[in-house]
Scaffold this active site. Structure first.
Site, PDB file in Angstrom:
ATOM      1  CG  HIS A 101      -1.660   1.327   1.374  1.00  0.00           C
ATOM      2  ND1 HIS A 101      -1.487   2.178   2.447  1.00  0.00           N
ATOM      3  CD2 HIS A 101      -2.571   1.930   0.555  1.00  0.00           C
ATOM      4  CE1 HIS A 101      -2.264   3.241   2.300  1.00  0.00           C
ATOM      5  NE2 HIS A 101      -2.927   3.110   1.160  1.00  0.00           N
ATOM      6  CB  SER A 102       0.809   4.287   0.368  1.00  0.00           C
ATOM      7  OG  SER A 102       1.140   5.654   0.247  1.00  0.00           O
ATOM      8  CG  MET A 103       7.120   4.705   0.904  1.00  0.00           C
ATOM      9  SD  MET A 103       7.887   5.580   2.288  1.00  0.00           S
ATOM     10  CE  MET A 103       7.869   4.277   3.542  1.00  0.00           C
ATOM     11  CB  CYS A 105       3.016   0.333  -4.057  1.00  0.00           C
ATOM     12  SG  CYS A 105       1.373  -0.032  -3.441  1.00  0.00           S
ATOM     13  CG  HIS A 272      -3.743   7.035  -0.034  1.00  0.00           C
ATOM     14  ND1 HIS A 272      -3.244   6.446  -1.183  1.00  0.00           N
ATOM     15  CD2 HIS A 272      -2.711   7.059   0.858  1.00  0.00           C
ATOM     16  CE1 HIS A 272      -1.969   6.122  -0.991  1.00  0.00           C
ATOM     17  NE2 HIS A 272      -1.624   6.474   0.234  1.00  0.00           N
TER      18      HIS A 272
END
Length: 300
Positions: A101-103, A105, A272
């Site tokens: 997820h997010s960073m 990824c 998000h």
């Protein structure tokens, strides 16, 4: 899904906290959270996933129950790839499915470039906002946003903020748009009780200004353009990140989807943190992706 076990592993800079669920004999799945989060943010999603897989999550350095990187020079976003490598080496996985997820990824994408063929499939949960930070190319802006900010606030990073439980909940609800129940769960691994109704957040405050690599978009395209089957879940409400990098990031994602047969983008209603607030909105397509086998080739 019940937790199988929790443990820590040794890394050169300290301990990395690990937690697992599912079937230890099943196909391995590594779960990597985003910045200022922890493994706890995958709990709602795990309740909907099949228990035939072996899921392992880690708290990234300076998050949750893991030790931070050493003090001194500013940690960068690329340093977290080393934490992933340490976890995978400990687990002795030759190949695994990656969920980020997010960073998280971002770390998976770079890991996949550095260690090709180790990741069999990638599931990227709203990576867009994190990837925008790879698009800060103006040298004065880059220096001011990360390095200057880091050293201007160097002495403040060691200071701990103390909250009452209610104040902490209100802050999380306001910042993330969570319900009270979600606000209790999301930071559960990041809150350390230090007194009667007194808590401090364990995450490393240096996370506020992690320098990203700042190469041109064409470089990231070449780096991320791999045959690894990839499912990208994009939140319809594009939130956060580096605003001036949004267009280039969306083009990068579009180019990867256009070029690679095995790169699929699914847009879902939500923000998000949709993987935490409403995972039911994409669980069907995610489970189908987990169970599918792919023959990868370029669309060109």
């Amino acid at each position: 899904m019940k937790v199988l076990r929790e443990w820590t592993i040794d890394a050169p800079w300290g301990k990395i906290a690990m937690i697992s669920w599912g079937n230890e004999a099943g196909s391995p799945v590594l779960l990597v959270h985003g910045r200022q989060d922890s493994a706890a943010t995958f709990e709602p999603l795990l309740q909907l996933l099949p228990d035939t897989y072996h899921y392992v999550a880690l708290d990234l350095p300076g998050h949750g129950r893991s030790d931070p990187f050493p003090t001194g020079l500013a940690p960068t976003r690329l340093h977290f790839v080393g934490a992933l490598q340490a976890a995978v080496r400990h687990l002795r996985w030759k190949q695994f499915i990656f969920v980020g997820h997010s960073m998280g990824c971002e770390g998976g994408l770079f890991f996949n470039a550095v260690y090709p063929h180790r990741i069999s499939k990638m599931i990227l949960l709203d990576p867009g906002p994190a990837l925008t930070r790879l698009q800060v190319h103006d040298p004065p802006e880059y220096f001011a946003s990360f390095h200057q900010k880091y050293y201007d606030n160097y002495d403040k990073f060691a200071q701990k903020r103390i909250y009452s439980q209610q104040r902490a909940l209100e802050a999380v609800m306001k910042a993330r748009g969570f319900t009270e129940a979600q606000a209790r769960r999301a930071p559960s691994r990041n809150m350390v009780q230090v007194g009667e109704d007194l808590y401090e957040l364990s995450w490393d405050r240096r996370l506020l200004c992690l320098p990203p690599p700042n190469y041109p978009p064409s470089y990231y395209y070449q780096l991320f353009c791999t045959p690894t089957p990839t499912l990208l879940i994009a939140a319809k409400q594009f939130q956060g990140g580096y605003t001036n990098g949004a267009k280039k990031t969306l083009k990068l994602i579009s180019d990867l989807e256009r070029t690679l047969d095995s790169f699929t983008v699914v847009t879902v209603e939500g923000g998000h943190d949709v993987h935490f607030t409403n995972p039911e909105r994409f669980i069907k397509v995610l489970c189908e992706f987990l169970d599918n086998k792919f023959e990868c080739q370029s669309k060109l």
